[in-house]
Design a protein around this motif. Structure first.
Motif, PDB file in Angstrom:
ATOM      1  N   ALA A  16       0.836  -1.201   0.000  1.00  0.00           N
ATOM      2  CA  ALA A  16       0.000   0.000   0.000  1.00  0.00           C
ATOM      3  C   ALA A  16       0.869   1.248   0.000  1.00  0.00           C
ATOM      4  O   ALA A  16       1.724   1.412   0.869  1.00  0.00           O
ATOM      5  CB  ALA A  16      -0.925   0.006   1.209  1.00  0.00           C
ATOM      6  N   GLY A  17       0.663   2.093  -0.994  1.00  0.00           N
ATOM      7  CA  GLY A  17       1.439   3.330  -1.098  1.00  0.00           C
ATOM      8  C   GLY A  17       2.525   3.274  -2.147  1.00  0.00           C
ATOM      9  O   GLY A  17       3.147   4.298  -2.446  1.00  0.00           O
ATOM     10  N   LEU A  18       2.791   2.092  -2.727  1.00  0.00           N
ATOM     11  CA  LEU A  18       3.832   1.985  -3.748  1.00  0.00           C
ATOM     12  C   LEU A  18       3.390   2.719  -5.019  1.00  0.00           C
ATOM     13  O   LEU A  18       2.289   2.521  -5.512  1.00  0.00           O
ATOM     14  CB  LEU A  18       4.108   0.522  -4.079  1.00  0.00           C
ATOM     15  N   HIS A  19       4.276   3.562  -5.561  1.00  0.00           N
ATOM     16  CA  HIS A  19       4.025   4.247  -6.827  1.00  0.00           C
ATOM     17  C   HIS A  19       4.799   3.531  -7.922  1.00  0.00           C
ATOM     18  O   HIS A  19       5.929   3.079  -7.703  1.00  0.00           O
ATOM     19  CB  HIS A  19       4.479   5.711  -6.753  1.00  0.00           C
ATOM     20  N   ALA A  20       4.199   3.451  -9.094  1.00  0.00           N
ATOM     21  CA  ALA A  20       4.871   2.835 -10.233  1.00  0.00           C
ATOM     22  C   ALA A  20       4.585   3.645 -11.487  1.00  0.00           C
ATOM     23  O   ALA A  20       3.424   3.964 -11.779  1.00  0.00           O
ATOM     24  CB  ALA A  20       4.402   1.394 -10.417  1.00  0.00           C
ATOM     25  N   PHE A  21       5.655   3.970 -12.223  1.00  0.00           N
ATOM     26  CA  PHE A  21       5.496   4.635 -13.501  1.00  0.00           C
ATOM     27  C   PHE A  21       5.690   3.595 -14.596  1.00  0.00           C
ATOM     28  O   PHE A  21       6.740   2.947 -14.681  1.00  0.00           O
ATOM     29  CB  PHE A  21       6.512   5.767 -13.675  1.00  0.00           C
ATOM     30  N   VAL A  22       4.675   3.430 -15.418  1.00  0.00           N
ATOM     31  CA  VAL A  22       4.722   2.465 -16.518  1.00  0.00           C
ATOM     32  C   VAL A  22       5.009   3.229 -17.809  1.00  0.00           C
ATOM     33  O   VAL A  22       4.227   4.096 -18.210  1.00  0.00           O
ATOM     34  CB  VAL A  22       3.385   1.693 -16.630  1.00  0.00           C
ATOM     35  N   VAL A  23       6.143   2.918 -18.427  1.00  0.00           N
ATOM     36  CA  VAL A  23       6.573   3.648 -19.626  1.00  0.00           C
ATOM     37  C   VAL A  23       5.567   3.452 -20.764  1.00  0.00           C
ATOM     38  O   VAL A  23       5.173   4.413 -21.431  1.00  0.00           O
ATOM     39  CB  VAL A  23       7.979   3.189 -20.057  1.00  0.00           C
ATOM     40  N   ASP A  24       5.148   2.217 -21.006  1.00  0.00           N
ATOM     41  CA  ASP A  24       4.154   1.919 -22.042  1.00  0.00           C
ATOM     42  C   ASP A  24       2.964   1.247 -21.366  1.00  0.00           C
ATOM     43  O   ASP A  24       2.985   0.052 -21.087  1.00  0.00           O
ATOM     44  CB  ASP A  24       4.749   1.004 -23.112  1.00  0.00           C
ATOM     45  N   ALA A  25       1.938   2.043 -21.075  1.00  0.00           N
ATOM     46  CA  ALA A  25       0.763   1.519 -20.378  1.00  0.00           C
ATOM     47  C   ALA A  25      -0.392   1.265 -21.333  1.00  0.00           C
ATOM     48  O   ALA A  25      -1.551   1.268 -20.934  1.00  0.00           O
ATOM     49  CB  ALA A  25       0.339   2.507 -19.285  1.00  0.00           C
ATOM     50  N   SER A  26      -0.077   1.013 -22.600  1.00  0.00           N
ATOM     51  CA  SER A  26      -1.140   0.837 -23.589  1.00  0.00           C
ATOM     52  C   SER A  26      -1.989  -0.396 -23.319  1.00  0.00           C
ATOM     53  O   SER A  26      -3.105  -0.514 -23.842  1.00  0.00           O
ATOM     54  CB  SER A  26      -0.537   0.760 -24.995  1.00  0.00           C
ATOM     55  N   ALA A  27      -1.503  -1.358 -22.499  1.00  0.00           N
ATOM     56  CA  ALA A  27      -2.309  -2.519 -22.143  1.00  0.00           C
ATOM     57  C   ALA A  27      -3.470  -2.135 -21.239  1.00  0.00           C
ATOM     58  O   ALA A  27      -4.406  -2.915 -21.048  1.00  0.00           O
ATOM     59  CB  ALA A  27      -1.436  -3.580 -21.474  1.00  0.00           C
ATOM     60  N   ASP A  28      -3.402  -0.942 -20.669  1.00  0.00           N
ATOM     61  CA  ASP A  28      -4.511  -0.405 -19.876  1.00  0.00           C
ATOM     62  C   ASP A  28      -5.455   0.307 -20.842  1.00  0.00           C
ATOM     63  O   ASP A  28      -5.071   1.278 -21.494  1.00  0.00           O
ATOM     64  CB  ASP A  28      -3.968   0.564 -18.825  1.00  0.00           C
ATOM     65  N   ASP A  29      -6.695  -0.206 -20.992  1.00  0.00           N
ATOM     66  CA  ASP A  29      -7.598   0.351 -21.997  1.00  0.00           C
ATOM     67  C   ASP A  29      -8.051   1.773 -21.707  1.00  0.00           C
ATOM     68  O   ASP A  29      -8.741   2.392 -22.517  1.00  0.00           O
ATOM     69  CB  ASP A  29      -8.818  -0.563 -22.193  1.00  0.00           C
ATOM     70  N   THR A  30      -7.675   2.317 -20.534  1.00  0.00           N
ATOM     71  CA  THR A  30      -8.001   3.711 -20.235  1.00  0.00           C
ATOM     72  C   THR A  30      -6.887   4.658 -20.663  1.00  0.00           C
ATOM     73  O   THR A  30      -7.014   5.874 -20.518  1.00  0.00           O
ATOM     74  CB  THR A  30      -8.273   3.908 -18.737  1.00  0.00           C
ATOM     75  N   VAL A  31      -5.779   4.091 -21.158  1.00  0.00           N
ATOM     76  CA  VAL A  31      -4.622   4.892 -21.557  1.00  0.00           C
ATOM     77  C   VAL A  31      -4.494   4.862 -23.076  1.00  0.00           C
ATOM     78  O   VAL A  31      -4.667   3.814 -23.701  1.00  0.00           O
ATOM     79  CB  VAL A  31      -3.329   4.360 -20.911  1.00  0.00           C
ATOM     80  N   GLY A  32      -4.180   6.001 -23.657  1.00  0.00           N
ATOM     81  CA  GLY A  32      -4.029   6.078 -25.102  1.00  0.00           C
ATOM     82  C   GLY A  32      -2.888   5.233 -25.610  1.00  0.00           C
ATOM     83  O   GLY A  32      -1.975   4.856 -24.861  1.00  0.00           O
ATOM     84  N   SER A  33      -2.882   4.945 -26.881  1.00  0.00           N
ATOM     85  CA  SER A  33      -1.872   4.101 -27.506  1.00  0.00           C
ATOM     86  C   SER A  33      -0.471   4.664 -27.295  1.00  0.00           C
ATOM     87  O   SER A  33      -0.195   5.821 -27.598  1.00  0.00           O
ATOM     88  CB  SER A  33      -2.156   3.964 -29.002  1.00  0.00           C
ATOM     89  N   GLY A  34       0.402   3.802 -26.766  1.00  0.00           N
ATOM     90  CA  GLY A  34       1.800   4.199 -26.581  1.00  0.00           C
ATOM     91  C   GLY A  34       2.036   5.162 -25.438  1.00  0.00           C
ATOM     92  O   GLY A  34       3.157   5.639 -25.245  1.00  0.00           O
ATOM     93  N   GLY A  35       1.014   5.477 -24.672  1.00  0.00           N
ATOM     94  CA  GLY A  35       1.163   6.460 -23.600  1.00  0.00           C
ATOM     95  C   GLY A  35       1.653   5.837 -22.298  1.00  0.00           C
ATOM     96  O   GLY A  35       1.440   4.657 -22.030  1.00  0.00           O
ATOM     97  N   GLY A  36       2.329   6.635 -21.490  1.00  0.00           N
ATOM     98  CA  GLY A  36       2.766   6.191 -20.172  1.00  0.00           C
ATOM     99  C   GLY A  36       1.742   6.595 -19.135  1.00  0.00           C
ATOM    100  O   GLY A  36       0.874   7.441 -19.377  1.00  0.00           O
ATOM    101  N   ALA A  37       1.855   5.985 -17.947  1.00  0.00           N
ATOM    102  CA  ALA A  37       0.915   6.318 -16.874  1.00  0.00           C
ATOM    103  C   ALA A  37       1.560   6.040 -15.534  1.00  0.00           C
ATOM    104  O   ALA A  37       2.495   5.235 -15.421  1.00  0.00           O
ATOM    105  CB  ALA A  37      -0.377   5.520 -17.017  1.00  0.00           C
ATOM    106  N   GLU A  38       1.069   6.735 -14.503  1.00  0.00           N
ATOM    107  CA  GLU A  38       1.559   6.526 -13.135  1.00  0.00           C
ATOM    108  C   GLU A  38       0.428   5.923 -12.308  1.00  0.00           C
ATOM    109  O   GLU A  38      -0.731   6.343 -12.405  1.00  0.00           O
ATOM    110  CB  GLU A  38       2.022   7.841 -12.512  1.00  0.00           C
ATOM    111  N   TYR A  39       0.789   4.960 -11.467  1.00  0.00           N
ATOM    112  CA  TYR A  39      -0.188   4.246 -10.660  1.00  0.00           C
ATOM    113  C   TYR A  39       0.271   4.229  -9.196  1.00  0.00           C
ATOM    114  O   TYR A  39       1.469   4.339  -8.900  1.00  0.00           O
ATOM    115  CB  TYR A  39      -0.347   2.800 -11.139  1.00  0.00           C
TER     116      TYR A  39
END
Length: 227
Positions: free
Chosen positions: A128-151
């Motif tokens: 709980a509380g761990l942050h992760a930056f995903v360079v290519d988060a396109s497998a997440d259908d809420t993220v645009g193609s080729g986009g990164g995301a922070e979780y």
């Protein structure tokens, strides 16, 4: 500039008490005193000769002791350390790998991970509380193609807190809507008095608190009187 003279007189005329903070000086014995309020003894400021006599009776200001000379030194130190282990405002402890346990680290200060994709994110040993930056988060259908995301991991699932598809947008300050007004100079304030002809004057809040105005600096004598 004026001369500041505190209340003064002969030692035989020194009052028994004085207003709290009031300074007095005996012109014959050359001593200073400060008042502590009605019916309270004065505090005497000792001169250098008196201080030297006092210090001659004291131990050297710089000296040392071996820990072995202090009774129960080791056990008292160990007991103090044990009492503070893992406690608030105390000492963090180390686990078997030589690291501070996650339970003793606030979520806001815990590590953040950078991974290439969602699969690598899901393989993390998350807490709980761990942050992760995903360079290519396109497998997440809420993220645009080729986009990164922070979780951030909330203890049971990964929650997206931001994504990085359009970070190249530049915003000009003049185009920002509803931005606050800033005062760059005191003279920009409403009802600020004119500076013309006020060289060397002091700016102060008026006695009736209706605004500010200029007053001349005090340059006269101040005499505390006699006792």
């Amino acid at each position: 500039m004026g001369t500041l003279q505190i209340k003064r007189g002969l030692a035989e005329n020194l009052p028994e008490d004085a207003e709290a903070g009031e300074l007095l000086y005996t012109t014959d014995t050359k001593k200073f005193y400060i008042g502590n309020g009605s019916e309270a003894d004065l505090t005497e400021f000792s001169n250098s000769s008196q201080l030297s006599n006092y210090l001659d009776k004291k131990a050297e200001s710089e000296h040392s002791h071996e820990s072995s000379e202090i009774t129960d030194f080791d056990s008292e130190v160990d007991s103090r350390i044990d009492m503070q282990k893992g406690e608030a405002n105390g000492l963090a402890t180390l686990d078997t790998t030589g690291k501070i346990p996650n339970s003793q680290i606030p979520n806001s200060f815990k590590e953040a991970s950078v991974v290439e994709n969602i699969t690598e994110r899901d393989a993390l040993d998350a807490f709980a509380g761990l942050h992760a930056f995903v360079v290519d988060a396109s497998a997440d259908d809420t993220v645009g193609s080729g986009g990164g995301a922070e979780y951030v991991y909330n203890g049971s699932a990964w929650i997206k807190i931001s994504e990085f598809n359009n970070l190249d947008t530049l915003v000009d300050w003049s185009n920002v809507q509803n931005k606050p007004d800033f005062v760059s100079s005191l003279s920009d304030l409403d009802d600020f008095p004119s500076l013309e002809g006020q060289g060397g004057m002091l700016l102060m809040v008026l006695p009736d608190e209706s605004g500010v105005g200029f007053v001349a600096p005090f340059d006269g004598n101040f005499d505390g009187g006699l006792f």
